[in-house]
Design a protein around this motif. Structure first.
Motif, PDB file in Angstrom:
ATOM      1  N   PRO A 178      27.582  21.757  -3.804  1.00  0.00           N
ATOM      2  CA  PRO A 178      26.813  20.594  -4.277  1.00  0.00           C
ATOM      3  C   PRO A 178      27.378  19.990  -5.556  1.00  0.00           C
ATOM      4  O   PRO A 178      27.277  18.780  -5.768  1.00  0.00           O
ATOM      5  CB  PRO A 178      25.405  21.148  -4.479  1.00  0.00           C
ATOM      6  N   ALA A 179      27.996  20.817  -6.407  1.00  0.00           N
ATOM      7  CA  ALA A 179      28.624  20.279  -7.617  1.00  0.00           C
ATOM      8  C   ALA A 179      29.806  19.388  -7.252  1.00  0.00           C
ATOM      9  O   ALA A 179      29.986  18.299  -7.824  1.00  0.00           O
ATOM     10  CB  ALA A 179      29.079  21.413  -8.530  1.00  0.00           C
ATOM     11  N   ALA A 180      30.612  19.835  -6.300  1.00  0.00           N
ATOM     12  CA  ALA A 180      31.758  19.033  -5.858  1.00  0.00           C
ATOM     13  C   ALA A 180      31.303  17.720  -5.250  1.00  0.00           C
ATOM     14  O   ALA A 180      31.864  16.652  -5.534  1.00  0.00           O
ATOM     15  CB  ALA A 180      32.578  19.822  -4.836  1.00  0.00           C
ATOM     16  N   LEU A 181      30.257  17.773  -4.416  1.00  0.00           N
ATOM     17  CA  LEU A 181      29.799  16.587  -3.708  1.00  0.00           C
ATOM     18  C   LEU A 181      29.001  15.643  -4.612  1.00  0.00           C
ATOM     19  O   LEU A 181      28.714  14.514  -4.219  1.00  0.00           O
ATOM     20  CB  LEU A 181      28.973  16.993  -2.487  1.00  0.00           C
ATOM     21  N   ALA A 182      28.637  16.097  -5.815  1.00  0.00           N
ATOM     22  CA  ALA A 182      28.057  15.203  -6.819  1.00  0.00           C
ATOM     23  C   ALA A 182      29.166  14.584  -7.677  1.00  0.00           C
ATOM     24  O   ALA A 182      29.111  13.402  -8.026  1.00  0.00           O
ATOM     25  CB  ALA A 182      27.068  15.952  -7.699  1.00  0.00           C
ATOM     26  N   LEU A 183      30.171  15.389  -8.011  1.00  0.00           N
ATOM     27  CA  LEU A 183      31.251  14.899  -8.874  1.00  0.00           C
ATOM     28  C   LEU A 183      32.061  13.802  -8.191  1.00  0.00           C
ATOM     29  O   LEU A 183      32.475  12.828  -8.834  1.00  0.00           O
ATOM     30  CB  LEU A 183      32.172  16.057  -9.263  1.00  0.00           C
ATOM     31  N   LEU A 184      32.262  13.933  -6.887  1.00  0.00           N
ATOM     32  CA  LEU A 184      33.099  12.973  -6.153  1.00  0.00           C
ATOM     33  C   LEU A 184      32.573  11.538  -6.261  1.00  0.00           C
ATOM     34  O   LEU A 184      33.319  10.641  -6.693  1.00  0.00           O
ATOM     35  CB  LEU A 184      33.218  13.412  -4.695  1.00  0.00           C
ATOM     36  N   PRO A 185      31.319  11.245  -5.914  1.00  0.00           N
ATOM     37  CA  PRO A 185      30.850   9.860  -6.068  1.00  0.00           C
ATOM     38  C   PRO A 185      30.683   9.435  -7.518  1.00  0.00           C
ATOM     39  O   PRO A 185      30.855   8.250  -7.836  1.00  0.00           O
ATOM     40  CB  PRO A 185      29.508   9.852  -5.320  1.00  0.00           C
ATOM     41  N   LEU A 186      30.346  10.366  -8.405  1.00  0.00           N
ATOM     42  CA  LEU A 186      30.248  10.006  -9.827  1.00  0.00           C
ATOM     43  C   LEU A 186      31.593   9.501 -10.340  1.00  0.00           C
ATOM     44  O   LEU A 186      31.655   8.532 -11.109  1.00  0.00           O
ATOM     45  CB  LEU A 186      29.799  11.213 -10.647  1.00  0.00           C
ATOM     46  N   ALA A 187      32.666  10.147  -9.917  1.00  0.00           N
ATOM     47  CA  ALA A 187      34.003   9.703 -10.328  1.00  0.00           C
ATOM     48  C   ALA A 187      34.350   8.363  -9.703  1.00  0.00           C
ATOM     49  O   ALA A 187      34.968   7.505 -10.332  1.00  0.00           O
ATOM     50  CB  ALA A 187      35.034  10.761  -9.945  1.00  0.00           C
ATOM     51  N   ALA A 188      33.933   8.169  -8.443  1.00  0.00           N
ATOM     52  CA  ALA A 188      34.328   6.975  -7.701  1.00  0.00           C
ATOM     53  C   ALA A 188      33.562   5.725  -8.117  1.00  0.00           C
ATOM     54  O   ALA A 188      34.016   4.607  -7.852  1.00  0.00           O
ATOM     55  CB  ALA A 188      34.149   7.213  -6.201  1.00  0.00           C
ATOM     56  N   VAL A 189      32.404   5.882  -8.756  1.00  0.00           N
ATOM     57  CA  VAL A 189      31.640   4.708  -9.213  1.00  0.00           C
ATOM     58  C   VAL A 189      32.509   3.840 -10.119  1.00  0.00           C
ATOM     59  O   VAL A 189      32.557   2.614  -9.986  1.00  0.00           O
ATOM     60  CB  VAL A 189      30.349   5.133  -9.955  1.00  0.00           C
ATOM     61  N   ASP A 190      33.222   4.475 -11.039  1.00  0.00           N
ATOM     62  CA  ASP A 190      34.112   3.746 -11.956  1.00  0.00           C
ATOM     63  C   ASP A 190      35.134   4.745 -12.479  1.00  0.00           C
ATOM     64  O   ASP A 190      34.854   5.498 -13.412  1.00  0.00           O
ATOM     65  CB  ASP A 190      33.310   3.129 -13.106  1.00  0.00           C
ATOM     66  N   MET A 191      36.308   4.733 -11.886  1.00  0.00           N
ATOM     67  CA  MET A 191      37.315   5.734 -12.250  1.00  0.00           C
ATOM     68  C   MET A 191      37.767   5.604 -13.695  1.00  0.00           C
ATOM     69  O   MET A 191      38.074   6.592 -14.355  1.00  0.00           O
ATOM     70  CB  MET A 191      38.520   5.631 -11.317  1.00  0.00           C
ATOM     71  N   ASN A 192      37.817   4.376 -14.207  1.00  0.00           N
ATOM     72  CA  ASN A 192      38.225   4.200 -15.603  1.00  0.00           C
ATOM     73  C   ASN A 192      37.212   4.824 -16.556  1.00  0.00           C
ATOM     74  O   ASN A 192      37.582   5.495 -17.528  1.00  0.00           O
ATOM     75  CB  ASN A 192      38.404   2.716 -15.922  1.00  0.00           C
ATOM     76  N   GLN A 193      35.927   4.603 -16.259  1.00  0.00           N
ATOM     77  CA  GLN A 193      34.894   5.212 -17.081  1.00  0.00           C
ATOM     78  C   GLN A 193      34.931   6.730 -16.965  1.00  0.00           C
ATOM     79  O   GLN A 193      34.732   7.449 -17.949  1.00  0.00           O
ATOM     80  CB  GLN A 193      33.514   4.701 -16.673  1.00  0.00           C
ATOM     81  N   PHE A 194      35.166   7.202 -15.755  1.00  0.00           N
ATOM     82  CA  PHE A 194      35.226   8.647 -15.543  1.00  0.00           C
ATOM     83  C   PHE A 194      36.399   9.245 -16.325  1.00  0.00           C
ATOM     84  O   PHE A 194      36.271  10.333 -16.899  1.00  0.00           O
ATOM     85  CB  PHE A 194      35.364   8.966 -14.056  1.00  0.00           C
ATOM     86  N   ALA A 195      37.513   8.553 -16.346  1.00  0.00           N
ATOM     87  CA  ALA A 195      38.670   9.023 -17.125  1.00  0.00           C
ATOM     88  C   ALA A 195      38.313   9.107 -18.608  1.00  0.00           C
ATOM     89  O   ALA A 195      38.748  10.041 -19.308  1.00  0.00           O
ATOM     90  CB  ALA A 195      39.855   8.092 -16.907  1.00  0.00           C
ATOM     91  N   ASN A 196      37.522   8.164 -19.091  1.00  0.00           N
ATOM     92  CA  ASN A 196      37.077   8.220 -20.490  1.00  0.00           C
ATOM     93  C   ASN A 196      36.187   9.434 -20.745  1.00  0.00           C
ATOM     94  O   ASN A 196      36.268  10.055 -21.814  1.00  0.00           O
ATOM     95  CB  ASN A 196      36.314   6.943 -20.841  1.00  0.00           C
TER      96      ASN A 196
END
Length: 261
Positions: A178-196
């Protein structure tokens, strides 16, 4: 007098426990998908529809939220049922969650963030599933745009909290999928923000650990997988399987770099 006050407080907490647990059980019964589906296919004599039933459950949660103290959450039965309800409603009806009053939405999201870190794996799993659904819904329909307009860091806060769990806590192993399947869409919402977000967390490490952490993230965040998810193809089974496998390798790598190295 001290003893009397203590007894009175104990009795009051027990009464609150009974009242809140009864309310949660009622909402769980009303919110059960089978119950709601019944109203979708057959209206009652009063014309109640599934949307109205769902709104009743969210309204009930609005009444319960102020009563959910740390003391009450120490009761395992109440704790499990509360997070099962909140996780289910956010997981199943993220589009409606996006239309809730901001304060109610934020309170429910804060509950999920608290539950995500809970020692009980069932509580954590339900919370992570709720967070994942909200991120997916934002990708697919921008349902959270109004809430993000009031607080642009809502999903970033989810990413930060989850990444801290993943990187710095060994408890992640009993909730890996469940952690992996939560992290995946959180990253995909905005990859630039996720990189920050990743960069913010890496600043807490020394230079050598920062380098290893960034390398691990580069291996995990494969552009082809993230771009498919960002374009609404989250449901692809191969995407999920690949990311789940890569995520397990990532956790092993990051723990050997941060917790052991």
């Amino acid at each position: 007098k001290v003893a009397t006050a203590s007894i009175e407080n104990s009795l009051e907490e027990e009464q609150n426990f009974t009242d809140v647990l009864s309310a949660i059980q009622l909402l769980n019964n009303i919110g059960a998908k089978d119950f709601i589906d019944t109203f979708s296919s057959e209206r009652t004599g009063q014309g109640v529809e599934s949307r109205e039933v769902i709104e009743v459950v969210f309204f009930g949660l609005q009444q319960i939220l102020p009563l959910m103290t740390q003391g009450l959450l120490h009761f395992p039965t109440l704790c499990v049922q509360y997070f099962a309800l909140v996780g289910f409603m956010m997981d199943t009806y993220p589009d409606i969650a996006g239309q809730l009053p901001y304060d109610l939405f934020k309170g429910l999201l804060d509950s999920l963030l608290f539950g995500m870190s809970h020692t009980d794996a069932f509580v954590s799993k339900n919370s992570l599933q709720g967070i994942a659904a909200l991120a997916r819904e934002q990708i697919e329909s921008k349902a959270l745009s109004n809430h993000l307009g009031q607080n642009p860091s809502l999903l970033d806060d989810c990413s930060i909290r989850l990444l801290r769990e993943v990187i710095f806590q060994t408890v992640i192993w009993d909730r890996l999928e469940p952690a992996a399947l939560a992290l995946l869409p959180l990253a995909a919402v905005d990859m630039n923000q996720f990189a920050n977000v990743v960069n913010t967390i890496s600043q807490e490490l020394d230079t050598q650990k920062q380098h290893r952490m960034q390398e691990a993230f580069q291996r995990l965040m494969q552009p082809d997988v993230i771009s498919k998810v960002a374009n609404g193809n989250y449901g692809g089974r191969l995407n999920r399987m690949r990311f789940r496998k890569d995520f397990e390798v990532f956790v092993k790598d990051i723990h050997s770099a941060v917790l052991v190295f």
